[in-house]
Design an enzyme around this catalytic site. Structure first.
Site, PDB file in Angstrom:
ATOM      1  N   SER A  67       1.502 -10.077 -35.562  1.00 57.72           N
ATOM      2  CA  SER A  67       0.229 -10.801 -35.599  1.00 57.72           C
ATOM      3  C   SER A  67       0.308 -12.045 -36.479  1.00 57.72           C
ATOM      4  O   SER A  67       1.114 -12.138 -37.409  1.00 57.72           O
ATOM      5  CB  SER A  67      -0.888  -9.895 -36.113  1.00 57.72           C
ATOM      6  OG  SER A  67      -1.184  -8.887 -35.183  1.00 57.72           O
ATOM      7  N   GLN A  68      -0.576 -12.977 -36.186  1.00 60.29           N
ATOM      8  CA  GLN A  68      -0.771 -14.159 -37.020  1.00 60.29           C
ATOM      9  C   GLN A  68      -1.108 -13.700 -38.446  1.00 60.29           C
ATOM     10  O   GLN A  68      -1.923 -12.789 -38.630  1.00 60.29           O
ATOM     11  CB  GLN A  68      -1.927 -14.964 -36.435  1.00 60.29           C
ATOM     12  CG  GLN A  68      -2.285 -16.230 -37.176  1.00 60.29           C
ATOM     13  CD  GLN A  68      -3.509 -16.900 -36.547  1.00 60.29           C
ATOM     14  OE1 GLN A  68      -4.006 -16.462 -35.520  1.00 60.29           O
ATOM     15  NE2 GLN A  68      -3.980 -17.948 -37.175  1.00 60.29           N
TER      16      GLN A  68
END
Length: 217
Positions: A67-68
């Site tokens: 994920s970011q």
């Protein structure tokens, strides 16, 4: 054999990343410190090493992503993790989010349904830094009933609905952070378990996650 090195340059890039997600609204200094302390480039293929501290998601195989960092920080901040709490994470992936939770001194139980990713994480040397982190191969919708109840539950994939079994495995007063919605966009929810039959739901921003799938692969 891959060598895991954390250079001054990478530490500097990590500080810049922390500054950027602070500017985007992350205010929990413990969460920001955890992001700063964990070498994100360790969790990525070496092909991505030069851009590992860009604030964006990257592929990790099997149709999954790391994920970011802003998203990791956002979910973690909403979860309000306290030291020694039992946290169930659904969707181990690269184990980056799990290590952020473990860095906050939670006792983390994390489930991965993709056998190849699960096997990769088992061989990942950095995880040995966290004896408070336990890995399981299984179906996230089923949770881990034998280890329940949990203080907190974090779901890192897009759920079409709130999984009932995960609610059942939470303590009264426990919290779940979960993105719920269709495949394109989901709304981040924070659910507090008020009683065995009641929950309180708070709505937050929209995100886009890979789908939460049933079963094992």
């Amino acid at each position: 054999m891959r060598r895991y090195e954390d250079t001054y340059k990478q530490k500097g890039l990590r500080r810049q990343l922390v500054d950027s997600i602070r500017q985007k609204g992350i205010t929990d200094e413990n969460v920001l410190a955890a992001i700063n302390n964990i070498p994100r480039h360790f969790f990525l293929d070496t092909a991505f090493e030069s851009i590992a501290y860009d604030d964006r998601a990257f592929p990790i195989g099997e149709g999954q992503t790391i994920s970011q960092p802003y998203t990791v920080a956002y979910q973690t901040q909403l979860l309000e993790v306290k030291p020694y709490e039992k946290v169930l994470e659904i969707g181990t992936g690269s184990a980056y989010q799990a290590c952020v939770l473990a860095e906050l001194k939670a006792n983390v139980f994390t489930i991965e349904r993709q056998k190849r990713l699960f096997d990769q994480v088992k061989l990942f040397p950095f995880k040995s830094k966290y004896p408070n982190l336990r890995f399981f191969y299984g179906d996230g919708y089923e949770g881990l009933s034998s280890y329940a109840p949990f203080d907190k539950v974090l779901v890192t994939a897009a759920a079409p609905h709130i999984p009932e079994k995960l609610l059942q495995q939470m303590k009264i007063g426990g919290k779940m952070v979960i993105p719920v919605g269709g495949q394109e966009v989901q709304r981040m929810l924070r659910i507090t378990k008020v009683s065995d039959t009641e929950t309180d739901q708070e709505l937050f921003d929209n995100f886009s996650f890979v789908p939460m799938l049933a079963g094992k692969k």
